[in-house]
Structure formats: structure tokens, C-alpha cells
Design an enzyme around this catalytic site. Structure first.
Site, PDB file in Angstrom:
ATOM      1  N   GLN A   1       0.820  -1.201   0.000  1.00 36.01           N
ATOM      2  CA  GLN A   1       0.000   0.000   0.000  1.00 36.01           C
ATOM      3  C   GLN A   1       0.862   1.263   0.000  1.00 36.01           C
ATOM      4  OE1 GLN A   1      -3.828   0.311   0.166  1.00 36.01           O
ATOM      5  NE2 GLN A   1      -3.028  -1.384  -1.042  1.00 36.01           N
TER       6      GLN A   1
ATOM      7  N   GLU B   1      -3.637   5.257   2.494  1.00 32.36           N
ATOM      8  CA  GLU B   1      -3.545   6.538   1.799  1.00 32.36           C
ATOM      9  C   GLU B   1      -2.262   7.317   2.070  1.00 32.36           C
ATOM     10  OE1 GLU B   1      -7.747   8.541   1.755  1.00 32.36           O
ATOM     11  OE2 GLU B   1      -7.467   7.543   3.687  1.00 32.36           O
TER      12      GLU B   1
END
Length: 1340
Positions: free
Chosen positions: A1204, A1271
Site C-alpha cells: 500500500q 492513503e
């Protein structure tokens, strides 16, 4: 020859199975045939124009002359099935499957964590598979070339490259080997993985070797077909088009005489795009690939003759062989062509596109034509009237009548001449991305000198990308003949060029001043290159005094391209406690639960769901105006199209047409281009599209507002101003040493998820029930809007999502409207509706990241401490509210980033414009707000003359602190991340090395930057953090987990299975997840905000703990028993084996009246250091190295979390350096596909990418003390932006340009070049803003 009226049988093989198609349609492409005709769903639709690689297959053909089988990758979205006669096609299903045998490529890609959403993975597998079939032990250069045409939006490419490297014959060592940090150096407390996989993120010892005996053999039947003589012409008749494949040159010429307007199609990479994008239709298509004369490759006395049907990959391979065999002086043109071929398109296109097609189509940005022209190449033509030769020159490329092909002529072959001793040839190109991108400008240049002199005898300069055709500087070159090759000649040449070649101020493509600059920048590079070669040749021939001067040290750096090596990676994470049970998967780098299915193509996405009985296909009619009243909608002609069943409009919505803020079907007026007005429903997708073309809408135009500037002028906003304030702003400015003011513009960003939006709606036939299969992040929103539109209860709408092929925030709001559009059509027709957006539609309709405009006024002391800042932020929300109010709230709340500013005021507004509505995107305003912040931090550093890292350190939060909205947090780990990043990146020693490099190089510069981060996770509402789960234990002991989170590629299901395995104390193999559905888990919150795994993990944990507690009496009674025995006994005792888990959510709130609150559950800290190198003459840059330190606390799955971080980082690099959305002055979006919108590719990732998870860190409020990583990494991509800024600053300083300067985002090749001011940027013509209509407008 006469064409028969009856079609021939099309014969080819797919995955070893013979296909005989008696009614082949020339307009049908392989991708749709695989999916619909053969029900092979592993090959994916990504873009439809050959730009992303998701649809890659391998095609194999037998070449009877060489008696060899050729394997090559191809974009199935471009390949007409009629071109496959005699070919063998291999799809991802044919490579391997879980039902037969998983191929080593598939296995390694899964085990190396090379897939996240998995939508691009089959294409990656096929590109690599085709390479290995030709080269069992490929070089790294071959591997990276094989991946040129494949895009991935999730992984950041590093694990994909790791996978491919495991097959390479080149052995490499870990970049940390011998430093004490590598896992092979026996550092027991930390686990490492590097590019050669020297640790436990994956175990190379488990990899199965390649076994060639397991691959499909080429069908002997096809060999016999290829050898059959005489060959006969093949004819395939479709509904609208006839496809003719002649057997010999005579028949081809006969066909061309009969059908002079019929295009010759080899790879369909040019004609196919015209047909798709421009709606061009051809009633006859000629396919000449079976003609031997068109495939000839031979050396002659004059040069190399290459058949017109040879593909560009074959041309490359031929040239590479020839340059090794011939003297260098004869191969200068060949080497220039090779330089262009390395970056031209991707390997799939290079394997399809023919040399003749490249030449004949004469695109302005085609890279080979200028080089072929300056090399005096010759076209060998043939027609029924005979043969002739014409020069491939500037007049041919400009389509001058007397120099062009005649309608009945075909190109048979191309003569590429040998170069001479006194010949000097160079090729240049600059694109928005180094590979697989059309050139902004390209060029071919050649000079011929009088023997043993530097007197110009002949000079040719051609440019592409400057006009609609390739242009020549013919007059300038003529005037320079007889001149010496010196600086005076260069100065005059630049002036002549700029006088002869003009680019209009409103030229299509924009970048006008940049393109003008490249004209002379390329010429300067050519001048220097020739000078260096003259000097070198002179030295080799004569040991006495040199005739030609050596290049100055200053100019040497202008020569040569960047030296790029295969990317390398290092990832470190904290290992689990040695005492942890081997069965317990938490904290271990477990493979994605769908990883193998991604790689085999067995993972099912919404558009892969098998055809439903009586299903119809839907296509939408969208607005062609930015702001207008709808006067009439005429659907009469659409209803006459064969196969069209109905047209659906707002009048057909039985309930509510969308929401209070946004309509599903436009009614009365349209408020942006791309707004859905109505939908055509037909028996096939093709028929629905044809129906769309027949709908006529009459508008009455209204004045649009498009830019932030316009919105501010017209006071056009959504909601009220958001503001937070601390300290005393007015007093703060009175007490500072210095004040600076400025502004910055930050462009938007397309989500570019590889899977476009897709919906399948199936009415159940009773009680108004309906199943909605949809690619979404928010199934509940879909359920609610569909129920509202149909005026039924939500309990009758069942939403299902198995997995999503990438989302990044882009599938939160819009899928619900697409579902409404389809559901209303299903309700009206009573039949299932399938609605899948094409790439251009998806990009047109859905919006993206909000463009941003910020203004700052900052006060600081001479020591660099910033004491006061007054900030104004604006975002371009588009035409509806969507998520914009939340985004501007987050912009205001997060603008401080990592810095404590005692007196701070931040105000924000969401601007209402007539553009497609912008929406959530990974980071949700933080990436824009904090790039803005870091820009004024950099401005302070420039103004004070202090090092940028010192300004950041001085102003950074330290210890326990308060945010501007009074939320308490501990910044200790912020400092830890910063210090560790400083250490791991060797920042100061590398900064010194960068400075030394810059002293030695004038035309290339390096830059380095280190950026801290404080990222807030989650939402500022408690109810947005609630979650539920349902866990069943079956009597055989197997466990089924369902929860409200949706798999987007972030590994949420994998983590949920790990959690269930630990909590129930069962092996991971016992636990299964099926799908996310509103049937099993109601009222689930959207999967977003980095908290999906956090909150759903809590719910799964809760359900499992309830079950475990119910089982405890039995386990205690039979402590030595097996799990299966305990479950059997529990069932016998009527113990419930099903439990609902629930998590109420993290406490969060924000009071905007007071400007205070506990806005976020927790913060993620991090830091990144990046180093880059830029080319000052072109604006190109290379990402040299990035080090990232992230405070992930205890990672539930380090492989998933590192994936990620890396994927988000590369997406951030795209946002800040290359991804550019363009709109016309009328509000039309130009960037609607991978041809015009460039996301990072393999060539764009840092050559060294190192990720370190901070050790010994815990997060007490989250499950297992973890943190959400979805994120945060994206913002750290701005470390590349500021490294480029550092390099540009070095350029400007050297040129005497001191003081602050502004660089907007994205920092593209254009911006970089134009910021590196020099003589060339000064000499070009300048256009005064406001005196012309620009091709594109700045909407930020």
C-alpha cells in the site's frame, strides 16, 4: 480477382483448442470474442485502445520460410479475429489455473505480492509469458521492455519487477549487502526483502522452476496450413465490412486497384483506433500479412531492405543484429532508429504495428518517420501499373500530391540506406512519459560534411509534433550548406529554424512555448553530439594536434540519455514475536487471498459475471455542453437501429431521480459535459452504441463557469467557508522579521482504476426484488439510491460486490448513479441490464481529484522559525456537491501537515463550476493541501537562505502537542521517522554528492529533498467508523467470514481472514470469504479513509470472540480434542455457530462553529527522501532513489502494508510530476484515455525504492496496535516534486536567478524545462496571455 459472397471458415486455436468460425465478423475484436464467444474472462478490458496492457494475450504463428514459431504479446482489444487465421492464441487461462497447474510466473507473481486489485495481473502474466517463451533466461533490459506496455495503478511495480527478476539470467546482489542491514548479514531482529528476495516476504525456495515441456505445443495442423501451397485468398463477410486476405502480391495489387480506398491492415494499431475513436467505417479491409514479399529482410549494397509488413519489434531485432555485424560508420541511421524503437509504444504495439503502416499513416508524433526521412530512405511501391521508388522525405510525410502514394499503390518494402563516414545522424524525442507515450516533439537530424572537414555538404532536420504532419526545416538547412560547424553556425541555425517553423498560439496539444523551445534544444544537442563525434574521429585518425576542439566541460553534460538500471527495492518490517504460534498468521506477510486467482485470471470482477438469460446492454448518451437547457431529445432514429429495445430518460424514473444534489438522468438542463442525459438499451453492446450515435439532443447554451478564478469572480461556491484559527494573526505579522506572499496551483488527477465502472442489474421477478452486482466502495449507497429511484424498500434491493479492480475513492459516489441508470432501465424493460463504461466514458463522467488553488501570507524570523501564516484554499468541486464539502473540510484541517505554526488561520471554499463533479480520491484533500504547505515552507527556506531540511526541522511538531483544532496528539514518532529517514537515506552525504554533481554538470542537475508527514486517518464523524461482521462456523469446522468492507486491492479480506484465524485459533486454510453483500451485512459504512481494515477487523474480532466464548466450555471439557470435534460437539449441544460482530466506531467529532474537535481517531507519521536527475534542455527527469520511513506500528500483514505504501507513493509521483488533465475553453475534457493521460509506468519508479516500517511502535486504539496504510504514502510522492524543485533551483542559481520562484503541480517536463531558463527559452517567440484563445485552460 473476384470476391466470393460466401465467407471462408476462420481457423485458429485458443489455449490448444481449435476454433472454426464460419461467420467471422471483421469488426469483432479478439477481446470481445474471448469474453462472449469463448467465455474466457481472464483477459481484461482496460482501455480499448492498446494503452494499458490489461488485455494482453500471446499470439503464436509459424513462419514457413524460416521454419520457426514466433511468439509475441498483443493487445486483444486491437486484434480483429479475422487476422488470426492460422494463429494460436494463448490467454492467461491457457498459461495455468488452480484447476490444473499454476504456472511459475503466476505462482511467483502471487507469492511476491505482485497483485493488489489484480485487474492488471493477467496482462502482466501474459507479457512475461510471451517473453519467456522466446527468451527463457531474459536480461533485465528485455524484462523492462516486455513490461513497457503494461500499466498498474496499485502496486507501484516494484513487486512485479521482483517477480520478473527471478527469471532473469542476470544475478544481482542486495543493495544493502555488506552494510550490516541485509537479511543475509544475519540481522535477526529485522526481516528484509530486496529485489532478489533474500528474506521472508516471499521464499524463493518454494518457487517451482520453469518446465518447457508443460507449455502448449504449436498445433501441427497450423504448421500444415502455413506450408500449404498454393495459398488462396481468404474472404470474411460481416454485417457492414468485408475482410480480404490475399495470398500473393499480384492478388493484393488487384484488390487495391478494385478497392483503392480500402485500408491495408496489419496490426490494426492505426486503422483500428480511427474506427474506434473517430467513428471511421471501412466497407472493405485488406489484410496483406500472408504475402512473402512484404516480410523480406535483406542486406543490399545500398542498405537494409525491410518488408512493409514487418512489425516494429522485428525491425528492432533486425537492426540490433545488423549494428553488431557491420562497421559503425554504416549503421548510424540504424542506431538512431533503435534509439526511438526503445521507447516507442509498448512491446504489444511494437509486436503488432508494421513498418509500412507506421510510414503510411504519417502521424505527426510518429518517432521513426523523421529519422527515416533524414536518412534518405526509399519506399518500394507496387501497383497493377508496375513498380516504382519514391523517397521517404519531408514532402512525402507532408502528403504533397506529387510525392505521395497513388490510391492503387502499396508499399512493398523500405530501403534504409547505410550511412557514410562523414554522415552524422541523431534522433530525439520528448514525451510526457519516457516510454509508451506519444512524443510531444520528436526529431531526426542528419549532417554530411565534406570529407575530412567540418564544412556542411548536406543538412536535413525534421520535426514531429509541431503540426498536423512532420515538418522540415528545408529552407534553413539550405542556407546553412557550406557553413562550418561552429557556434556562429548554431546561433544562425536557431534563428533560421524559429523563423521557418512556426507553431500557432492555439495549436492543438498546447505546450506551445515548450514545443518551440524543444526545436532549438534538440538542435543544440545535435550540434554538441556532432562536435564530440568529430573530435573523437579526429583523435582516432591523428595523434597530432586536434583539428576540432573538444567539448567544454560545461557542454559535455548535454550529451547522452539518462543511464537507467533495473529498479531495486528494500523493505524492512518488524518480525513477529518468536514465541508466536506458527499457525497464527497475524503480523506475517501472508499472500493476498486472491493473489493466485488474480494471476490465473480466475478472479471474477463485475464485468466478468457470466451472461444472464435475456440480458440487455446499456449505453449512455452524455451532454456535449458544459451548461445548457435541454430543448428536445429526439430518440426516433435510435429506436430504428436493429437490436435497440428502448431509450430510457428521466421520465422513466418511478421514484427519485438521484439525490437532492445530483440527478441520475439529466432533466431540463445539463450542468457539465459528460452528464448522463438518457440511455439506450439493446440486445448487444455494439447495437446500444450505434443507438447512442442516433440520439439527437437540441440545447440552448448557458454561460459556463469552468475555473476556480471564474468561480471566485462569480461567488459560485458550495456551502459556507470553512475556517480554523489559532493565535493572533494580526499581531503575529507585526512581530516577524520577514513576510512573504504567494500562490500555487495544483491540478487534478484521474483515478484511472484499471477496471472501469460496471453494473449488472437482475430483476428477480417478484416483489420488486432486484440483484445489483456493482463495482463500488459503498454498496449501501447503491442500495439506497436504487431503492429510492424505483420507489421500493431497501430490503428488496440486494447489492453484491465480490471485488473491485481498483477504486482509490472514485467508486464511492458515482457507482450508485450508474446503478440507478441501469436499474431504471431494468425496471422499464423487465429484463436484466448490463452496463460497463468504456474508458473514455468513465474518465469523462466520473470526475477525479479536486484541482486546488492556494494563497499564502507567511511571517517568519531570520532563524527560519515560522510564527504566523494566513492561508486561503480553494478547490474546483465541479457541478455537484458530491464529497466536496468533506474534502474542503479536510483541506482546512490538515494544512498544517507536520508543522506547529503558533498563529495560523486557514480558510477554504469549494468552488461550484460546470465541470464533471470531482469526488473522493486517495488522501482526500491532504495531498493538495500539504504540497501547498511544503511549497511555502520551501519559499521560506529560499528567502532565508537556510537549508530546506533545517526549516522543516525547526518548525516541526515535537512531543505531545495540539493541532490547530485543539486535538491532542504525540509527535514523538514524527521525529523518529524524520531522523531514521535522514539516517537510512544518508541524506547529508548524498546532498554533498548532489552539490558536487551539479558543479560538474551544466545541462544536467540533481536534486534531493526530504519531507515529513503527519497524516490523519479516518473520518471526523463517529458513525463513519462503525462496522459489522457475520461469521459462520460449519459442522465440518470450516469458517465463513463476511463483513461490510469491500476488497479494492488493499488486502482487507486477507487481513480479515488473518484476524479470524487468530481469534478462533484455527489454520488460515479453514477460513473463507465469499463476497460483500447488503444481504449479509446491512448498513455498512463506505470502505475508505484508510480505516476499512481497522473497523471491520474489530467487528470480525468481536464476532469470533463471541463464538470462541460459546465454544470455551466444550474446549475446556475436551482440551485434547480437534477443532472439528469441538464443532461437532457444539452442534450436538445446540450451540449457535453463527455470530454477528459489531464495532461502534472510533470517537471523532468536529465543531466548525468553534473550530475545535477530536476530528480524527489517530495519525500516521512518516518521512521520505528522494533524489532525482533532470535534463535542463528537455525537462525530462529520472527518479534515482527514494527512502520511505513509515510509522505503521504493528502491521497485521507487512506485505500488504508495504504494498500500500509503495503503490500510494508511485500514485503520488504521478499526481505531482506527470498526470495532467486538460480541458478546452468550452469545458470539454481532452484527456480521456492512456493515450492522452499518463500515469506512472515501470520506467518512472525510482531506481532504488526503500521502505522501512518504524520499529517498536504501537497504536493502542486500533486492532492489534496496527495503523491504516491505505492513503498516507501518496503524499510522500511530493518528495520527488521537491527534489526536482531542488534541481531546478540549482539551475536557476547557476544562471544568476536568485530568490523565490513558484512551481505548480504537476511538475511536468514542460514546467521543468521552462523553469530552467537559458538562452533557448529566451530566444523563442512569446505569446501574451489574453491575446489569443488557448487550446486548453487552467481549471485550478
Amino acid at each position: 480477382m473476384a470476391c466470393t459472397t460466401q465467407s471462408d471458415a476462420l481457423v485458429f486455436f485458443v489455449n490448444g483448442r481449435k476454433i472454426t468460425e464460419k461467420n467471422a465478423d471483421p469488426e469483432e475484436l479478439l477481446l470481445s470474442y474471448l469474453k462472449k464467444g469463448l467465455r474466457l474472462s481472464g483477459t481484461k478490458y482496460g482501455c480499448g485502445i492498446g494503452g494499458c496492457g490489461a488485455c494482453t494475450v500471446m499470439i503464436s504463428i509459424y513462419e514457413p520460410t524460416s521454419r520457426k514459431i514466433r511468439h509475441y504479446p498483443a493487445n486483444s482489444c486491437l486484434v480483429p479475429i479475422c487476422s488470426l487465421h492460422g494463429s494460436a492464441v494463448t490467454t492467461v487461462e491457457g498459461v495455468g489455473s488452480t484447476k490444473t497447474r499454476v504456472h511459475p510466473i503466476q505462482e511467483r507473481l502471487a507469492k511476491c505480492h505482485g497483485s493488489q486489485c489484480g485487474f492488471c495481473t493477467p496482462g502482466m502474466v501474459m507479457s512475461m509469458y510471451a517473453l519467456l517463451r522466446n527468451h527463457p533466461e531474459p536480461s533485465m533490459e528485455q524484462i523492462t521492455a516486455a513490461l513497457d506496455g503494461n500499466l498498474c495503478r496499485c502496486t507501484g511495480y516494484r513487486p512485479i519487477i521482483d517477480t520478473c527478476k527471478s527469471f532473469s539470467g542476470e544475478k544481482a546482489s542486495c543493495p544493502l549487502r555488506g552494510t550490516g542491514q541485509c537479511c543475509l548479514d544475519k540481522q535477526a531482529d529485522v526481516s528484509f526483502v530486496s529485489f532478489q528476495m533474500c528474506s521472508d516476504l516471499c521464499n524463493p525456495e518454494e518457487f517451482q522452476p520453469i518446465d518447457p515441456t508443460q507449455e502448449f505445443i504449436f498445433p501441427p495442423e497450423l504448421m500444415k496450413m502455413a506450408q500449404q501451397q498454393p495459398k488462396r485468398t481468404l474472404v470474411f463477410h460481416g454485417e457492414r465490412t468485408t475482410w480480404i486476405s490475399p495470398a500473393n502480391l499480384y492478388e493484393l495489387l488487384d484488390l487495391k486497384a478494385k478497392y483503392p480506398k480500402a485500408p491495408l491492415v496489419v496490426g490494426n494499431t492505426s486503422v483500428g483506433l480511427e474506427m474506434k475513436l473517430a467513428g471511421v467505417h471501412h466497407s472493405v479491409i485488406i489484410h496483406p500479412t500472408r504475402i512473402p514479399e512484404l516480410h523480406v529482410v535483406s542486406n543490399t549494397n545500398r542498405g537494409l531492405v525491410v518488408g512493409a509488413a514487418c512489425c516494429l519489434a522485428q525491425l528492432r531485432d533486425t537492426l540490433m543484429k545488423v549494428v553488431l555485424e557491420l562497421p559503425e560508420e554504416k549503421t548510424k541511421i540504424f542506431r538512431a532508429l533503435l534509439l526511438q524503437l526503445k521507447t516507442l509504444a509498448g512491446e504489444q504495439i511494437r509486436s503488432l504495428a508494421s513498418l509500412g503502416g507506421h510510414i503510411a499513416s504519417r502521424g505527426s508524433t510518429w518517432d521513426l518517420n523523421p529519422v527515416l526521412a533524414v536518412g534518405h530512405s526509399v519506399l518500394n511501391l507496387a501497383s497493377k501499373d508496375g513498380t516504382r521508388q519514391i523517397p521517404l522525405n519531408d514532402q512525402f510525410l507532408a502528403r504533397h500530391g506529387n510525392a505521395d502514394l497513388k490510391p492503387k499503390e502499396v508499399i512493398v518494402s523500405v530501403l534504409i540506406p547505410y550511412s557514410q563516414k562523414d554522415d552524422f545522424v541523431s534522433a530525439f524525442r520528448q514525451a510526457e512519459r519516457r516510454k509508451n507515450a506519444l512524443s510531444v516533439v520528436n526529431s531526426g537530424m542528419r549532417v554530411l560534411f565534406k570529407p575530412n572537414t567540418d564544412i556542411i555538404m548536406d543538412l536535413n532536420i525534421l520535426y514531429g509534433g509541431i503540426g498536423p504532419t512532420t515538418v522540415s526545416a528545408r529552407k534553413s538547412c539550405q542556407r546553412l550548406i557550406g557553413r562550418q560547424w561552429n557556434e556562429q553556425m548554431l546561433d544562425d541555425a536557431c534563428k533560421l529554424l524559429l523563423g521557418e517553423i512556426s507553431l500557432p498560439t492555439s495549436a492543438p496539444g498546447g505546450k506551445v512555448e515548450y514545443r518551440r523551445t524543444l526545436l532549438v534544444s534538440f538542435l543544440f544537442k545535435f550540434y554538441l553530439k556532432v562536435l564530440a563525434q568529430l573530435h573523437q574521429a579526429d583523435q582516432e585518425e591523428s595523434q597530432s594536434s586536434a583539428k576540432y576542439p573538444d567539448l567544454s566541460k560545461k557542454n559535455m553534460s548535454a550529451l547522452g540519455a539518462f543511464h537507467c538500471e533495473a529498479p531495486q527495492g528494500v523493505q524492512t518490517y518488524e518480525d513477529v514475536d518468536p514465541a508466536q504460534s506458527p499457525q497464527d498468521p497475524v503480523g506475517r506477510p501472508i499472500m493476498h487471498q486472491s493473489g493466485v486467482k488474480h494471476a490465473t485470471g480466475e478472479a471474477v470482477y463485475c464485468s466478468d459475471i457470466r451472461a444472464v438469460d435475456e440480458e440487455l446492454f446499456l449505453a449512455v448518451v452524455t451532454s456535449s455542453r458544459a451548461h445548457a437547457k435541454i430543448v428536445t431529445i429526439d430518440v426516433s432514429e435510435a429506436l430504428k437501429v436493429p437490436g435497440v429495445v428502448d431509450v430510457v430518460t428521466a421520465e422513466d424514473v418511478p421514484g427519485k431521480n438521484g439525490t437532492d444534489h445530483e440527478q441520475a438522468y439529466a432533466k431540463d438542463k445539463v450542468i457539465c459535459m459528460g452528464q448522463i442525459v438518457c440511455a439506450v438499451v439493446a440486445e448487444s453492446a455494439v447495437q446500444a452504441k450505434r443507438g447512442v450515435d442516433k440520439v439527437k439532443i437540441k440545447y440552448e447554451d448557458l454561460e459556463p463557469i469552468l475555473t476556480i478564478e471564474d468561480a471566485i469572480k462569480h461567488n459560485s461556491y458550495f456551502g459556507k467557508e470553512k475556517k480554523i484559527e489559532q493565535g493572533n494573526i494580526e499581531e503575529g505579522f507585526k512581530s516577524v522579521d520577514e513576510i512573504i506572499e504567494g500562490e500555487i496551483h495544483i491540478g487534478g488527477q484521474e483515478h484511472f482504476y484499471l477496471e472501469t465502472n460496471s453494473v449488472l442489474v437482475v430483476p428477480r421477478g417478484e416483489d420488486n426484488e432486484m440483484d445489483v452486482h456493482v463495482s463500488t466502495q459503498d454498496a449501501v449507497r447503491v442500495q439506497e439510491l436504487v431503492a429510492s429511484a424505483l420507489d421500493v424498500q431497501s430490503s428488496k434491493i440486494m447489492c453484491h460486490t465480490k471485488r473491485v479492480g481498483g477504486a482509490f475513492g472514485g467508486k464511492i459516489t458515482k457507482p450508485a448513479f450508474f446503478a440507478v441508470v441501469a436499474a431504471v432501465a431494468a425496471n422499464k424493460t423487465g429484463r436484466p441490464i448490463r452496463f460497463t463504461l468504456e474508458r473514455d466514458e468513465d474518465m469523462l463522467i466520473t470526475g477525479g481529484r479536486h484541482p486546488f488553488f492556494g494563497k499564502y501570507k507567511v511571517g517568519f524570523m531570520n532563524d527560519g522559525s515560522i510564527t504566523v501564516a494566513d492561508i486561503e484554499c480553494y478547490i474546483n468541486a465541479g457541478c455537484t456537491l458530491d464529497e466536496s464539502e468533506l474534502v474542503i473540510e479536510y483541506v482546512v484541517l490538515k494544512t498544517d501537515n507536520a508543522y506547529k505554526i503558533p498563529n495560523l488561520r486557514v480558510r477554504g471554499r469549494a468552488c461550484k463550476t460546470n465541470l464533471p463533479s470531482n469526488t473522493a480520491f486517495r488522501g482526500f484533500g491532504f495531498p493538495q493541501a500539504c504540497l501547498f504547505t511544503e511549497s511555502w515552507i520551501a519559499a521560506v527556506a529560499t528567502q532565508t537562505g537556510l537549508p530546506h531540511e533545517k526549516i522543516r526541522e525547526i518548525n516541526m511538531y515535537k512531543g505531545v502537542n495540539l493541532t490547530p483544532f485543539k486535538e491532542e496528539f504525540d509527535a514523538t514518532n514524527l521525529a523518529k521517522c524524520w531522523n531514521e529517514c535522514m539516517e537510512k537515506s544518508e541524506y547529508y552525504s548524498r546532498k554533498t554528492a548532489v552539490e558536487e554533481f551539479n558543479k560538474q554538470n551544466y545541462w544536467k542537475k540533481k536534486g534531493i529533498a526530504i519531507i515529513p508527514m503527519k497524516f490523519s486517518v479516518g473520518f471526523n464523524y463517529t458513525n463513519f467508523h462503525q462496522a459489522a461482521a457475520l461469521v459462520h462456523i460449519y459442522t465440518d469446522g470450516s469458517v465463513l467470514v463476511t463483513h461490510g468492507g469491500i476488497e479494492l486491492g488493499q488486502g482487507i479480506h486477507t487481513k480479515m481472514l488473518q484476524i479470524a484465524s487468530r481469534e478462533l485459533n484455527v489454520p488460515l486454510s479453514y477460513v473463507h470469504f465469499c463476497e460483500t453483500s447488503t444481504v449479509t451485512v446491512p448498513n455498512a459504512i463506505v470502505t475508505a479513509g484508510s480505516v476499512g481494515s481497522d473497523v471491520n477487523g474489530k467487528a470480525v474480532q468481536n464476532a469470533c470472540q463471541i463464538l470462541r466464548k460459546r465454544l470455551e466450555p466444550i474446549i475446556n471439557k475436551y482440551p485434547g480434542g480437534k477443532w472439528e470435534d469441538w464443532i461437532t460437539e457444539a452442534h450436538a449441544q445446540s450451540v449457535s455457530l453463527s455470530a454477528t460482530g459489531y464495532f461502534r466506531g472510533y470517537v471523532a467529532n468536529m465543531n466548525w462553529d468553534t473550530g475545535e474537535g477530536q476530528a480524527f481517531p489517530y495519525f500516521v507519521f512518516g518521512a521520505a527522501c528522494s533524489e532525482v536527475e533532470i535534463d535542463c534542455l528537455t525537462g525530462d527527469h529520472k527518479n534515482v532513489r527514494t527512502d520511505i520511513v513509515m510509522d505503521a506500528c504493528f502491521s497485521i500483514n507487512p506485505a500488504v502494508d508495504i504494498g500500500q505504501i509503495e503503490g500510494a507513493f508511485v500514485q503520488g509521483v504521478g499526481l505531482y510530476t506527470m498526470e495532467e488533465i486538460k480541458f478546452s475553453p468550452e469545458g470539454e475534457q481532452y484527456t480521456l484515455g492512456p493515450d492522452t493521460y499518463k500515469i506512472p509506468a515501470v520506467c518512472d519508479i525510482p531506481q532504488q525504492l526503500r521502505v522501512y516500517l518504524l520499529q517498536n511502535s504501537r497504536n493502542p486504539i486500533a486492532i492489534y496496535s496496527s495503523k491504516g496504510m491505505g492513503e498516507a504514502g501518496l503524499f510522500l510522492g511530493c518528495s520527488v516534486f521537491f527534489a526536482i524543485r531542488d534541481a531546478v533551483a540549482a539551475v536557476r542559481k547557476e544562471r544568476g536567478l536568485t530568490g523565490t520562484f513558484t512551481l505548480n503541480s504537476p511538475l511536468t517536463v514542460e514546467q521543468i524545462r521552462m523553469a530552467c531558463t537559458d538562452n533557448f527559452t529566451e530566444m523563442i517567440p512569446k505569446d501574451k496571455p489574453g491575446t489569443y484563445k488557448p487550446w486548453a485552460i487552467d481549471i485550478a
